[in-house]
Write a protein that holds these residues in place. Structure first.
Motif, PDB file in Angstrom:
ATOM      1  N   THR A  33       0.828  -1.228   0.000  1.00 19.04           N
ATOM      2  CA  THR A  33       0.000   0.000   0.000  1.00 19.04           C
ATOM      3  C   THR A  33       0.856   1.269   0.000  1.00 19.04           C
ATOM      4  N   LYS A  34       2.185   1.159   0.186  1.00 20.67           N
ATOM      5  CA  LYS A  34       3.054   2.337   0.168  1.00 20.67           C
ATOM      6  C   LYS A  34       4.037   2.312  -0.988  1.00 20.67           C
ATOM      7  N   THR A  35       4.590   1.138  -1.284  1.00 23.64           N
ATOM      8  CA  THR A  35       5.537   0.992  -2.385  1.00 23.64           C
ATOM      9  C   THR A  35       5.102  -0.165  -3.274  1.00 23.64           C
ATOM     10  N   VAL A  36       5.665  -0.217  -4.469  1.00 25.90           N
ATOM     11  CA  VAL A  36       5.378  -1.305  -5.410  1.00 25.90           C
ATOM     12  C   VAL A  36       6.708  -1.917  -5.849  1.00 25.90           C
ATOM     13  N   LYS A  37       6.824  -3.235  -5.690  1.00 23.54           N
ATOM     14  CA  LYS A  37       7.985  -3.973  -6.180  1.00 23.54           C
ATOM     15  C   LYS A  37       7.612  -4.630  -7.504  1.00 23.54           C
ATOM     16  N   ILE A  38       8.444  -4.408  -8.522  1.00 25.78           N
ATOM     17  CA  ILE A  38       8.157  -4.941  -9.862  1.00 25.78           C
ATOM     18  C   ILE A  38       9.317  -5.833 -10.287  1.00 25.78           C
ATOM     19  N   GLN A 149      17.620  -7.788  -9.215  1.00 23.67           N
ATOM     20  CA  GLN A 149      18.099  -6.405  -9.345  1.00 23.67           C
ATOM     21  C   GLN A 149      19.491  -6.373  -9.964  1.00 23.67           C
ATOM     22  N   ASN A 150      20.365  -7.277  -9.541  1.00 21.91           N
ATOM     23  CA  ASN A 150      21.711  -7.335 -10.107  1.00 21.91           C
ATOM     24  C   ASN A 150      21.683  -7.668 -11.592  1.00 21.91           C
ATOM     25  N   LEU A 151      20.661  -8.413 -12.034  1.00 16.32           N
ATOM     26  CA  LEU A 151      20.556  -8.809 -13.432  1.00 16.32           C
ATOM     27  C   LEU A 151      19.651  -7.874 -14.228  1.00 16.32           C
ATOM     28  N   GLY A 152      19.213  -6.763 -13.613  1.00 17.01           N
ATOM     29  CA  GLY A 152      18.494  -5.728 -14.340  1.00 17.01           C
ATOM     30  C   GLY A 152      17.049  -6.039 -14.655  1.00 17.01           C
ATOM     31  N   VAL A 153      16.384  -6.864 -13.823  1.00 10.19           N
ATOM     32  CA  VAL A 153      14.971  -7.179 -14.075  1.00 10.19           C
ATOM     33  C   VAL A 153      14.144  -6.944 -12.811  1.00 10.19           C
ATOM     34  N   TYR A 154      14.500  -5.947 -12.016  1.00  8.40           N
ATOM     35  CA  TYR A 154      13.785  -5.661 -10.772  1.00  8.40           C
ATOM     36  C   TYR A 154      13.854  -4.157 -10.494  1.00  8.40           C
ATOM     37  N   TYR A 155      12.744  -3.625  -9.955  1.00 10.84           N
ATOM     38  CA  TYR A 155      12.720  -2.211  -9.576  1.00 10.84           C
ATOM     39  C   TYR A 155      11.698  -2.024  -8.460  1.00 10.84           C
ATOM     40  N   GLU A 156      11.992  -1.136  -7.522  1.00  7.11           N
ATOM     41  CA  GLU A 156      11.063  -0.806  -6.442  1.00  7.11           C
ATOM     42  C   GLU A 156      10.633   0.650  -6.590  1.00  7.11           C
ATOM     43  N   ASP A 157       9.326   0.879  -6.784  1.00  6.53           N
ATOM     44  CA  ASP A 157       8.775   2.222  -6.959  1.00  6.53           C
ATOM     45  C   ASP A 157       8.306   2.741  -5.604  1.00  6.53           C
ATOM     46  N   LYS A 158       8.994   3.763  -5.080  1.00  8.92           N
ATOM     47  CA  LYS A 158       8.658   4.334  -3.782  1.00  8.92           C
ATOM     48  C   LYS A 158       7.928   5.668  -3.901  1.00  8.92           C
ATOM     49  N   THR A 159       7.462   5.988  -5.116  1.00  7.29           N
ATOM     50  CA  THR A 159       6.823   7.288  -5.332  1.00  7.29           C
ATOM     51  C   THR A 159       5.308   7.169  -5.462  1.00  7.29           C
ATOM     52  N   THR A 160       4.745   6.047  -5.055  1.00 10.45           N
ATOM     53  CA  THR A 160       3.310   5.817  -5.210  1.00 10.45           C
ATOM     54  C   THR A 160       2.529   6.460  -4.066  1.00 10.45           C
ATOM     55  N   THR A 161       1.224   6.553  -4.262  1.00 10.98           N
ATOM     56  CA  THR A 161       0.318   7.123  -3.261  1.00 10.98           C
ATOM     57  C   THR A 161      -0.655   6.042  -2.796  1.00 10.98           C
ATOM     58  N   PRO A 162      -0.793   5.846  -1.465  1.00  7.13           N
ATOM     59  CA  PRO A 162      -1.720   4.823  -0.974  1.00  7.13           C
ATOM     60  C   PRO A 162      -3.141   5.048  -1.504  1.00  7.13           C
ATOM     61  N   GLY A 163      -3.834   3.960  -1.806  1.00  5.94           N
ATOM     62  CA  GLY A 163      -5.218   4.026  -2.255  1.00  5.94           C
ATOM     63  C   GLY A 163      -5.399   4.202  -3.748  1.00  5.94           C
ATOM     64  N   LYS A 164      -4.330   4.499  -4.491  1.00  2.78           N
ATOM     65  CA  LYS A 164      -4.424   4.717  -5.930  1.00  2.78           C
ATOM     66  C   LYS A 164      -4.361   3.389  -6.683  1.00  2.78           C
ATOM     67  N   THR A 165      -4.777   3.464  -7.968  1.00  2.61           N
ATOM     68  CA  THR A 165      -4.643   2.330  -8.877  1.00  2.61           C
ATOM     69  C   THR A 165      -3.729   2.750 -10.020  1.00  2.61           C
ATOM     70  N   TYR A 166      -2.729   1.909 -10.314  1.00  2.00           N
ATOM     71  CA  TYR A 166      -1.741   2.246 -11.324  1.00  2.00           C
ATOM     72  C   TYR A 166      -1.653   1.152 -12.379  1.00  2.00           C
TER      73      TYR A 166
END
Length: 682
Positions: A33-38, A149-166
């Motif tokens: 609900t605060k960050t998104v791991k992709i 992450q070391n192999l370039g296929v992971y990212y963590e987005d910490k700029t999201t807003t709780p309650g939103k849909t992306y």
């Protein structure tokens, strides 16, 4: 059945990427609900290699619901400030072996990609060694966020807003092509389900815990925990992640075997699930297990006596260590050595009874087996005992004289020849554990006193045990002689010990470590190196009972100097473990300041002054005197010579409460501990 979970993950990946025909990656998302791991998985080696150098860009839309019920999206925003790429070798931090392995893994994959399948469909249609490695590469990316992450296929987005849909979009920096897309609802945190339906099976000093395999797509591994009390502290027992790969292969079940310490003790187990993003579920409901002692030696029929033509009396013995754990016995009989054996006792024979009379003698040849039943539901049966109306005396036990296994895993054993007149031959038995029932490895019988056996080359056991039974012309078998233990050549290096913790204080550096599970561990050596040493020097060695020691205090360290430590394990064959990396630790300052003590005051109102006295055992350069009025904050008031142990304060105000404290300053400008505070009313 061991790879069911493994391949199901891959086939589900193929389904979600529309059979790899339109999209070339799969996007996996997790939110709290605060960050998104992709994390994204390339659908084939060509896709991975194509973007290895160029990397990826990740974009985001905000999806909102309008008043009329329709959906709208915001402008596309790029999430990553620069293309997401694998680390290069020159970017690996020093002494980071894990990251270096990941980076080399990616380089090797790119270099050899022409030999890899071009898609998941090809990998699943043609399951050979190369295809299996491609699938294993995908599993490697899924199991670790750091590796991805070391192999370039992971990212963590910490700029999201709780309650939103992306809506997240993955693109190539050089092509305007969508490689993958996925929605995430920030109001619904990712959940992972805990395991259920735990059950167990036991054998000697081992508990095999199993549970229902999770059908949830995001689950990739499990952990197992143990406690001595239902609500006590649960400690993880598995060293690595638990999967169906390398397990015992229960259909639709996951399992793990734990070694327990004693019999008759209650243990409690809980399991947890781990998803693609290393998120662990809450622990399952506890499974209560009472460790049970199992029988180690089978009964030995010591006597079969013809009382008369219609009755035979059997007597048997049990190993002294097993006697208190036998619940009951049963006697089985056949008229031929290789015939069908039937139980002849109508009721179970008490575990403290070691004799039985057979009153139904219908043939001159009678073969018996006695089976002992343990308290844990286990059973062990004796070797055959033939009782004949003419001759029922077995040959003497066979005495083993020689046993050796060469480097080609060929075993040669020898024994002394029996001297009985009615001797017929020998039967050879072997087992990998003297507590297990041996396996007969000769067809019929042999007459020679030498036997050659060939072992499989891929064998992890350290010893193999052989015993021989002699038979006479009436096929009476002797009791098995004493096992001869044959050592199997060891070509497997012991597991490397690893440091678990360290503490630095004025006494020195205290190190803690854990050892591997090697059964033939001979010694562990702790090495140390400083900037004054050309190479690592042995600091301490642990053998025998001292191997239980898993900590060491190095008191021979110098203040503010750095030291490097490593551990090397050596087995009974002289093989040594590999050292992956050494741990570097800096010794703190060992200086221990003294304390100003016995601070006292003496008031002299006629002289309008106050005298301070104190004691200090060290050599001081000076003393700092602190003073405060009427409960105010203490402030530096005066400095006096280090040779002084008194001070006269003449600047006083009547009816005022004064607070004093003294601190020594050494010649190297370090400070002592402060004295206790004293208060005085002037």
């Amino acid at each position: 059945m061991k790879n069911i979970k493994f391949y199901s993950i891959v086939f589900l990946l193929a389904f979600f990427c529309l059979q790899a025909a339109k999209d070339s990656t799969i996007l996996l998302l997790q939110t709290d609900t605060k960050t998104v791991k992709i994390k994204w998985i390339p659908m084939g080696s060509e896709v991975y290699v194509k973007h290895y150098l160029g990397g990826y860009n990740l974009y985001r839309f905000e999806i909102s619901k309008n008043a009329n019920g329709t959906l709208s999206r915001s402008n596309m925003v790029q999430v990553n400030p620069k293309p997401i790429q694998p680390l290069r070798l020159n970017e690996v931090p020093p002494n980071d072996a894990k990251t270096a392995t990941d980076v080399q893994f990616g380089l090797d994959f790119v270099e050899n990609y022409r030999n890899q399948p071009k898609s998941l469909k090809e990998a699943s249609d043609k399951p050979n060694g190369v295809n299996y490695m491609f699938i294993f590469n995908l599993y490697y990316l899924l199991s670790s966020n750091k590796s991805a992450q070391n192999l370039g296929v992971y990212y963590e987005d910490k700029t999201t807003t709780p309650g939103k849909t992306y809506l997240y979009i993955l693109k190539s920096p050089t092509e305007d092509k969508v490689l993958g897309a996925q929605l995430v609802d920030m109001s619904r945190p990712t959940k992972i389900f805990k395991p259920f339906n735990l059950s167990q099976e036991q054998k000697a000093m081992e508990v095999n815990v199993k549970w229902v395999e999770d059908s949830y797509f995001g689950t990739i591994s499990y952990n197992l925990y143990r406690s001595d009390a239902p609500k006590g502290k649960y400690v993880k027992v598995n060293k690595g992640p638990i999967t169906t790969i390398g397990g015992t292969g229960y259909s639709n079940f996951i399992d793990h075997t734990d070694t327990v310490e004693s019999y008759g003790k209650m243990y409690y187990y809980k399991a947890s699930s781990v998803n693609f993003f290393e998120q662990e579920s809450e622990l399952s409901e506890p499974l209560a297990v009472k460790s049970t002692r199992y029988l180690e030696q089978a009964p030995y029929i010591s006597q079969g006596l013809n009382l008369n033509k219609n009755e035979i009396e059997l007597k048997w013995i049990m190993d002294a260590a097993d006697k208190g754990y036998v619940k009951s016995f049963s006697v089985f009989k056949s008229h031929t050595g290789e015939g069908v054996y039937k139980k002849i006792n109508a009721k179970p024979i008490d575990g403290n009874t070691f004799t039985y009379k057979d009153g139904k003698i219908e043939n001159s040849s009678n073969y018996y087996r006695v089976c002992a039943y343990g308290q844990g539901g286990d059973s062990l049966c004796s070797l055959l005992k033939g009782v004949f109306l003419v001759d029922s005396i077995p040959p003497a036990k066979v005495e083993m004289t020689y046993g050796v296994c060469d480097t080609n895993y060929i075993v040669t054993i020898r024994w002394k020849r029996n001297k009985e007149v009615d001797f017929l031959g020998y039967r050879v038995f072997k087992t990998y554990s003297p507590r297990q029932e041996p396996l007969r490895i000769t067809e019929g019988h042999i007459y020679d006193t030498v036997f050659v056996d060939t072992l499989p080359k891929k064998i992890s056991d350290k010893k193999i045990y052989y015993a021989v039974s002699a038979i006479d012309l009436h096929f009476n078998p002797s009791a098995l002689g004493k096992y001869i233990a044959v050592k199997i050549p060891d070509k497997i290096k012991p597991s490397a010990p690893h440091f678990t913790d360290y503490v630095v204080d004025i006494k020195g550096i205290r190190l803690n470590w854990e050892l591997g599970l090697d059964q033939d561990l001979y010694q562990v050596t702790l090495y140390r190196k400083s900037k004054f040493d050309f190479d690592f020097m042995a600091q301490a060695r642990f053998r025998g009972d001292s191997l239980q020691i898993k900590e060491y205090l190095d008191t021979l360290t110098k203040s503010n100097e750095s030291y490097y430590y490593k551990l090397v394990a050596e087995d009974s064959s002289g093989l040594k473990s590999e050292v992956k990396n050494a741990v570097g630790i800096k010794q703190m300052d060992k200086f221990l300041p003294q304390k100003v003590e016995n601070l006292q005051t003496l008031v002299s109102r006629p002289n309008k002054m106050l005298k301070l006295t104190w004691e200090f055992k060290g050599n001081a350069k000076s003393f700092k005197i602190f003073r405060a009025k009427n409960g105010q904050v203490l402030e530096t008031y005066e400095f006096v010579s280090g040779s002084m142990r008194e001070f006269y304060d003449k600047y006083l105000t009547p009816n005022t409460e004064y607070t004093y404290q003294v601190q020594a300053t050494y010649f190297d400008n370090k400070s002592s501990y402060l004295s206790p505070i004293v208060k005085v009313k002037y």
